[in-house]
Design an enzyme around this catalytic site. Structure first.
Site, PDB file in Angstrom:
ATOM      1  CG  HIS A   1      -1.941   0.980   1.216  1.00 47.56           C
ATOM      2  ND1 HIS A   1      -1.656   2.348   1.812  1.00 47.56           N
ATOM      3  CD2 HIS A   1      -2.969   1.139   0.698  1.00 47.56           C
ATOM      4  CE1 HIS A   1      -2.664   3.188   2.023  1.00 47.56           C
ATOM      5  NE2 HIS A   1      -3.565   2.562   1.193  1.00 47.56           N
TER       6      HIS A   1
ATOM      7  CD  GLU B   1      -8.212  -3.372   7.810  1.00 48.64           C
ATOM      8  OE1 GLU B   1      -8.444  -2.448   7.822  1.00 48.64           O
ATOM      9  OE2 GLU B   1      -9.300  -4.225   7.971  1.00 48.64           O
TER      10      GLU B   1
ATOM     11  CG  HIS C   1      -3.905   1.865   5.737  1.00 50.09           C
ATOM     12  ND1 HIS C   1      -4.531   1.354   4.593  1.00 50.09           N
ATOM     13  CD2 HIS C   1      -5.037   1.193   6.601  1.00 50.09           C
ATOM     14  CE1 HIS C   1      -5.425   0.990   4.460  1.00 50.09           C
ATOM     15  NE2 HIS C   1      -5.874   0.837   5.781  1.00 50.09           N
TER      16      HIS C   1
ATOM     17  CD  GLU D   1      -8.985   1.094   8.255  1.00 47.22           C
ATOM     18  OE1 GLU D   1      -9.922   1.864   8.082  1.00 47.22           O
ATOM     19  OE2 GLU D   1      -8.000   0.681   7.353  1.00 47.22           O
TER      20      GLU D   1
END
Length: 284
Positions: A217, A257, A259, A274
């Site tokens: 990401h 998660e 990021h 997250e």
């Protein structure tokens, strides 16, 4: 590997001019500040909701994009100003300091790249189609950005001239991009499970990940000549050298998660999860 608990929804992070970490909280509509070793301090951002990407401006303030289509400016003492682009609901997402003393940001739903001065004057440039996403300043005095749906890497000069470079892998889904330590631009391919490298003349090299479903990401340059990136679905931070050597670091919480990430003031890499945490990973 150390961890700090935060409110849920941290999304992007940067190191401020005050040697603190600043990060967005997309669900609680706040921006937060953390001194390494301390606890987070939060700032409400008023009518701006869903803050996304955050960066340091040339004026020493923190600048961020939001889902409510605002560009925000927050000083290190907590003073907030909000700006709205001329194109309604333009979907500002990526933002970076440019080589010209202004900030540059992508307008994902409008298909434009925009420039905002530190006093809030905005100029928009057509970059039609393709969902422009992340953006960074290149070593050549231009801005480089990813086009997620068009499957290209874009280059825009400070006068607004745009050039696109097609990726070799179809439907690779480029997202994060950063200037590398080798004079090239490095980017993630979230759908292909690859890391890409593009030189300023447009030559592209792709590096497949061991876990092609890891969904890389965000990406940043570390202090040791390596690039660091998050694997959102793989639940890890991974490094890549200029010659393509990869090393993964599993995160301490399952399905966290990850990021955004940044090189912190303590020379460690920090990433936001997250689910509600910041993780610190030493670089040596």
């Amino acid at each position: 590997m150390d961890m700090v608990t935060t409110p849920p929804g941290p999304y992007a992070i940067t190191t401020g001019p005050d040697r603190a970490l600043w990060f967005t909280l997309v669900h609680s509509h706040q921006v937060a500040r953390l001194e390494p070793g301390g606890r987070p301090q939060t700032y409400d951002i008023g009518p701006a909701t869903g803050p996304m990407i955050i960066t340091v401006g040339p004026d020493g303030a923190l600048w961020f994009t939001s889902r409510s289509h605002h560009i925000g400016r927050l000083t290190t003492t907590g003073d907030l100003a909000l700006f709205t682009a001329p194109t309604p609901e333009s979907g500002p997402y990526g933002i970076t300091a440019g080589p010209d003393g202004a900030l540059w940001f992508t307008q994902s739903t409008a298909g434009r790249i925009a420039r905002i001065t530190t006093t809030g004057d905005i100029t928009e440039f057509p970059a039609t189609g393709g969902f422009p996403s992340a953006i960074t300043a290149g070593p050549d005095g231009a801005l480089w950005f990813t086009r997620n749906q068009a499957n290209t890497i874009g280059r825009i000069t400070t006068t607004g001239d745009v050039t696109d470079f097609d990726l070799p892998t179809p439907q690779a889904g480029p997202v994060g991009i950063t200037a590398g330590p080798d004079g090239a631009l490095w980017f993630t391919e979230i759908l292909a499970g690859q890391i890409g490298r593009i030189t300023t003349d447009g030559t592209i090299t792709e590096f497949p990940l061991p876990d092609r479903a890891g969904r890389p990401h965000a990406i940043t340059t570390g202090p040791d000549g390596r690039l660091w990136f998050t694997e959102w679905a793989g639940n890890r931070l991974t490094t890549i050298t200029a010659d393509g050597h990869l090393e993964g670091h599993d995160l301490p919480l399952p399905d966290s998660e990850p990021h955004g990430l940044t090189l912190g003031p303590d020379n460690a890499v920090w990433t936001v999860l997250e689910i509600g945490a910041l993780v610190r990973l030493p670089t040596t």
